[in-house]
Design an enzyme around this catalytic site. Structure first.
Site, PDB file in Angstrom:
ATOM      1  N   HIS A  45       0.697  -1.209  -0.051  1.00 39.66           N
ATOM      2  CA  HIS A  45      -0.017   0.109  -0.019  1.00 39.66           C
ATOM      3  C   HIS A  45       0.805   1.202  -0.041  1.00 39.66           C
ATOM      4  CE1 HIS A  45      -3.864  -1.767   1.067  1.00 39.66           C
ATOM      5  NE2 HIS A  45      -3.099  -2.780   1.436  1.00 39.66           N
ATOM      6  N   LYS A  64       1.064  14.489   1.180  1.00 42.21           N
ATOM      7  CA  LYS A  64      -0.389  14.543   0.768  1.00 42.21           C
ATOM      8  C   LYS A  64      -0.478  16.106   0.491  1.00 42.21           C
ATOM      9  CE  LYS A  64      -2.226  10.547   3.223  1.00 42.21           C
ATOM     10  NZ  LYS A  64      -2.952   9.855   2.421  1.00 42.21           N
ATOM     11  N   THR A 119      -8.556   6.679  -1.508  1.00 43.21           N
ATOM     12  CA  THR A 119     -10.117   6.085  -1.583  1.00 43.21           C
ATOM     13  C   THR A 119     -10.977   7.240  -1.235  1.00 43.21           C
ATOM     14  OG1 THR A 119      -9.748   5.171   0.758  1.00 43.21           O
ATOM     15  CG2 THR A 119      -9.483   3.570  -1.173  1.00 43.21           C
ATOM     16  N   LYS A 173     -14.725   8.223  -2.866  1.00 41.87           N
ATOM     17  CA  LYS A 173     -15.667   8.670  -2.106  1.00 41.87           C
ATOM     18  C   LYS A 173     -16.482   9.954  -2.321  1.00 41.87           C
ATOM     19  CE  LYS A 173     -13.852   5.831   1.636  1.00 41.87           C
ATOM     20  NZ  LYS A 173     -12.825   5.979   2.606  1.00 41.87           N
ATOM     21  N   LYS A 182      -8.205  13.701   5.008  1.00 45.90           N
ATOM     22  CA  LYS A 182      -7.332  12.551   4.795  1.00 45.90           C
ATOM     23  C   LYS A 182      -6.230  12.640   6.102  1.00 45.90           C
ATOM     24  CE  LYS A 182      -6.361  14.218   0.704  1.00 45.90           C
ATOM     25  NZ  LYS A 182      -6.504  13.138  -0.159  1.00 45.90           N
ATOM     26  N   ARG A 183      -5.561  11.615   6.232  1.00 45.63           N
ATOM     27  CA  ARG A 183      -4.572  11.934   7.246  1.00 45.63           C
ATOM     28  C   ARG A 183      -3.559  12.996   7.164  1.00 45.63           C
ATOM     29  NH1 ARG A 183      -0.666   7.352   6.881  1.00 45.63           N
ATOM     30  NH2 ARG A 183      -1.578   6.986   4.668  1.00 45.63           N
TER      31      ARG A 183
HETATM   32  C1  NBG Z   1      -2.450   3.686   2.161  1.00 48.40           C
HETATM   33  C2  NBG Z   1      -1.995   4.589   1.148  1.00 48.40           C
HETATM   34  C3  NBG Z   1      -3.411   5.038   0.309  1.00 48.40           C
HETATM   35  C4  NBG Z   1      -4.356   3.881  -0.114  1.00 48.40           C
HETATM   36  C5  NBG Z   1      -4.678   3.235   1.065  1.00 48.40           C
HETATM   37  C6  NBG Z   1      -5.220   1.825   0.942  1.00 48.40           C
HETATM   38  C7  NBG Z   1      -0.929   2.898   3.966  1.00 48.40           C
HETATM   39  C8  NBG Z   1       0.333   2.313   4.379  1.00 48.40           C
HETATM   40  N1  NBG Z   1      -1.389   3.161   2.600  1.00 48.40           N
HETATM   41  O1  NBG Z   1      -3.019   5.823  -0.735  1.00 48.40           O
HETATM   42  O2  NBG Z   1      -1.558   5.503   1.382  1.00 48.40           O
HETATM   43  O3  NBG Z   1      -5.591   4.299  -0.763  1.00 48.40           O
HETATM   44  O4  NBG Z   1      -3.345   2.801   1.692  1.00 48.40           O
HETATM   45  O5  NBG Z   1      -4.878   1.043  -0.156  1.00 48.40           O
HETATM   46  O6  NBG Z   1      -1.726   3.581   4.886  1.00 48.40           O
END
Ligand code: NBG
Length: 791
Positions: free
Chosen positions: A345, A534, A634, A638, A528-529
């Site tokens: 991921h 980002k 994601t 949404k 988002k985080r």
């Molecule tokens: C996160 C990515 C996102 C991705 C999500 C689900 C981690 C390690 N990865 O871009 O930063 O959408 O995983 O795949 O949290």
């Protein structure tokens, strides 16, 4: 079932399971009683699902994940059991408001962000597609911290999510598994020095529009029986009397303990092994109920590893097969490699986990031996394919030698699995070209892409009832909830003036409900985080620029900029940006020349619950990461599904969203992944951008003037994520947004087309892709009275 049946069951649960009466029932009683009554419906379906699966002896998908962000359960389960109307009527008859009851439905925040929410969406879709599947995870006592702002700064508070108990769980203390740690190995026989129990708790995962109910099993750490030291207690040594219990139970105390200390890091590793060991024993137990021959294990079992956190499952299965079940090494290795699959991921090399050899060897001495043996096999294979290529061998080794000896979990994951996948097309391609290139050259056939998705049940139907109703009435039914590609039927309506008007009315209504600002203002959303890649900071630079323009007497269409997100507690740079945003929000609010046009809102404690309120109100979706850094995203899906238009870079799944919704319905800007790489690799001087652009200079200076010199130093000094390089393109794109917003009809058209063309991003499609390319599993619908039941 009728409304009367439901009310009867509700009362029976109130009396018999809560042990109270209507006269003395509290709101908590009402909530728990309702939850139990709905859960009973799920349990009935679960019984039928289990019977069907037992008879079929199918191939199972086991999903191992350190994180699940399930979101609140009540509304979902009312929808999935079709009991919402009964519940509302019954509550009314009992004099209780549904809102009051829903407010007590606390979400289990057992994850950080996208990765954990993806796990929850996949569980939802697996059940919906009738795939026999079990999720495994950890039942953290404290989930992701609760974020508060004190003078604008993020302060973390413990998230005691199950403080009142959790009516959705079935604890199973009698199914405990013993997990060993430390100790010694003698001739391949491990004698652990410490044993902790894992106690499972089950949460049912219903499919939508089907009778299948799967489950997720979450493990809590418990001390062995009689760990309480009675004699020390008798001597008045109260803390010492419980120290063994505390040590054991610390394992599942918090989600991701702070890893800035040695003990924090060890605790994380312990968590990972705890999850893996409990889950694999359970998987093996389930296999042995119906199968006698280990040769059938891979045919009946696929274990999906969600990122590297559960990768110790690979040496653990080897240990179980070789040490506990007496299989030969080669046979065990062949079974293991066929059984596992790994999803990566990230693209950030620094995000690939590694563990010090010394720590792993101390905590799990037998596993380290197994890892060495696995590595030997791997390096033999590499050597025979690339003789003499020592650099390659060094890069691919599971053991990093320099600067210190560490176990590389991603290398172990690729070596021990049949399939590896990225989570968006661009991400999967970049994994093969960069992060995992050596492995892709050795085993090209192992690498796949499965683009992420989201469940339309939660993120459209539950989050946005007005839009769902409009869509259902336009499409003549709600079949789209199980086949999201049907949304394409909305396309022609983008040209229908009265439909556009209804569409805009829904959006406005959602903004009124959110109450973040003027409902006629453009709602510009970045949720988002918080992470530097980002680039929340790039958004801040835009806000600062708009502020300066307004101060200078300019005007812009009214905008409400909404931020939401948490920064990891030890991530100081990200926390500074949070602080800065809150400071900027005040500045904007207090300035009469600015406030009529610009609002900055930052509701604290962004989580699934809050996302479900913000997403439906969004007009503009900010997806502005530096290209080549965001694996997928994601939230982008949404927001687009709910009719927000994206402003974004060519990163992650943005690329696929833009391909589908059309370039004319997407505000693209900025460097692409190759340009970003080239600029980073060359002689990037952020200061030259600052010197050359007056608006940028003014925006940066404003930030400095607010007392955030650290932020300014970091962007003028190094600007790791090229915010200054992308600034001008971004602000120009925002000017195009303002221009487009002035034409409400044209905007509504873009919005409708975003929704209509996002059907691909359903997690049902994602699961179908996993089934076809990686899992090779089929559907096992639950037959009701000899028939398949379909809505
Ligand atoms: C996160 C990515 C996102 C991705 C999500 C689900 C981690 C390690 N990865 O871009 O930063 O959408 O995983 O795949 O949290």
């Amino acid at each position: 079932m009728t409304a009367e049946d439901f009310e009867r069951d509700l009362l029976s649960n109130l009396y018999n399971r809560r042990g109270t009466t209507i006269e003395s029932a509290s709101a908590q009683d009402a909530y728990e009683t309702l939850a139990l009554t709905v859960r009973d419906r799920l349990a009935e379906r679960r019984i039928r699902t289990a019977a069907a699966h037992h008879a079929a002896n199918p191939r199972w998908v086991y999903y191992l994940s350190a994180e699940y962000l399930l979101g609140p359960q009540l509304e979902q389960n009312l929808l999935y059991t079709g009991t919402g109307a009964y519940a509302a009527a019954a509550l009314k008859a009992l004099g209780m408001s549904p809102e009051e009851v829903e407010a007590l439905d606390v979400e289990p925040g057992l994850g950080n962000g996208g990765l954990g929410r993806l796990a929850a969406c996949l569980l939802d879709s697996m059940a919906t597609l009738d795939i026999p599947a079990v999720g495994y995870g950890i039942r953290y006592d404290f989930g992701i911290f609760r974020q508060t702002f004190v003078d604008g700064a993020q302060i973390e508070r413990p998230d005691d999510w199950a403080f009142q108990g959790d009516p959705w769980e079935f604890p199973a203390p009698d199914d405990r598994q013993a997990v060993g740690f430390y100790g010694t190995v003698d001739n391949g026989v491990w004698t652990p020095g410490e044993t902790v129990l894992g106690e499972p708790s089950t949460i049912l995962i219903p499919g939508y529009g089907t009778d299948t109910v799967n489950f997720v099993r979450l493990w809590s750490a418990r001390a062995a029986k009689e760990s309480f030291d009675l004699s020390r207690f008798a001597r008045g040594e109260y803390a010492e009397a419980v120290q063994d219990i505390v040590r054991s139970e610390n394992i599942s105390k918090v989600l991701y303990p702070d890893d800035s200390t040695e003990s924090g890091r060890e605790l994380r590793l312990k968590q990972q092994y705890f999850l893996v060991s409990c889950s694999l024993r359970d998987i093996v137990r389930r296999f042995r109920i119906r199968n006698a021959d280990w040769a059938d294990f891979p045919a009946k079992t696929v274990i999906q590893l969600n990122d590297t956190h559960p990768v110790l499952a690979i040496p653990e299965l080897m240990r179980l097969l070789v040490d506990e079940h007496g299989l030969e090494w080669d046979r065990a290795w062949s079974i293991t490699r066929q059984t596992f699959a790994y999803t990566c991921h990230t693209l950030l090399p620094e995000a690939l986990e590694t563990w010090p050899v010394s720590m792993l060897g101390r905590l799990l001495p037998r596993h380290l031996e197994i890892i060495y043996l696995v590595n030997q096999h791997l390096l033999q294979e590499v050597t025979s394919r690339f003789p003499g290529d020592l650099d390659r061998i060094r890069r691919m080794s599971v053991i990093q030698e320099e600067p210190d000896r560490r176990v590389r979990m991603a290398n172990l994951a690729v070596a021990g699995t049949a399939a590896v996948n990225g989570v968006a097309e661009l991400h999967s391609r970049l994994l093969v070209e960069t992060t995992l290139r050596d492995f892709a050259e050795l085993w090209p056939e192992k690498f796949h892409n499965v683009t992420n998705g989201i469940t339309p049940r939660r993120f459209l139907r539950l989050a946005n009832p007005p839009l769902s109703e409009l869509i259902s009435s336009a499409l003549g039914g709600d079949a789209w909830l199980r086949d999201l590609s049907l949304l394409s039927g909305l396309e022609p309506l983008a040209d229908d003036a009265s439909f556009r008007q209804s569409w805009r009315a829904v959006k406005r209504r959602n903004k009124v409900a959110l109450a973040a600002g003027d409902p006629d203002a453009l709602h510009d959303v970045m949720i988002k985080r918080f992470h530097e890649y980002k680039r929340q900071l790039l958004k801040v630079l835009h806000v600062a620029t708009v502020y300066q323009r307004l101060r200078a007497g300019g005007t812009v269409p009214a905008r409400t900029v909404l931020f939401g997100g948490k920064a990891a507690p030890a991530y100081h740079a990200a926390k500074s940006v949070i602080h800065l945003i809150n400071r900027l929000a005040e500045l904007v609010r207090d300035d009469p020349a600015v406030a009529p046009y610009l609002t900055v809102a930052f509701p604290a404690n962004y989580n699934v619950t809050l996302a479900e309120r913000i997403v439906p109100a969004a007009d503009l979706s900010e997806q502005i990461s530096l290209a080549g850094k965001e694996a997928s995203g994601t939230g982008n899906m949404k927001l687009a599904l709910n009719g927000a238009v994206t402003i974004g870079t060519l990163d992650g799944a943005n690329v696929e969203i833009r391909d589908r919704v059309g370039a004319e319905n997407f505000f693209l800007f900025g460097l692409d992944a190759h340009e970003a790489l080239a600029l980073r690799g060359g002689n990037y001087r952020p200061r030259s951008f600052y010197d050359a652009d007056d608006e940028l200079k003014a925006a940066v200076d404003l930030i400095g003037g607010l007392g955030f010199g650290d932020v300014v130093d970091s962007i003028l000094g190094r600007d790791e994520y090229l915010a200054l390089a992308d600034y001008r393109a971004y602000v120009d794109a925002q000017d195009r947004v303002d221009a487009a917003w002035q034409d409400p009809d044209a905007w509504a058209r873009m919005s409708i087309l975003n929704t209509a063309r996002c059907g691909f991003f359903s997690s049902d499609r994602t699961v179908a892709d996993y089934c076809a390319t990686i899992w090779k599993v089929g559907a096992h619908p639950v037959a009701v009275q000899g028939q398949e039941r379909r809505p």
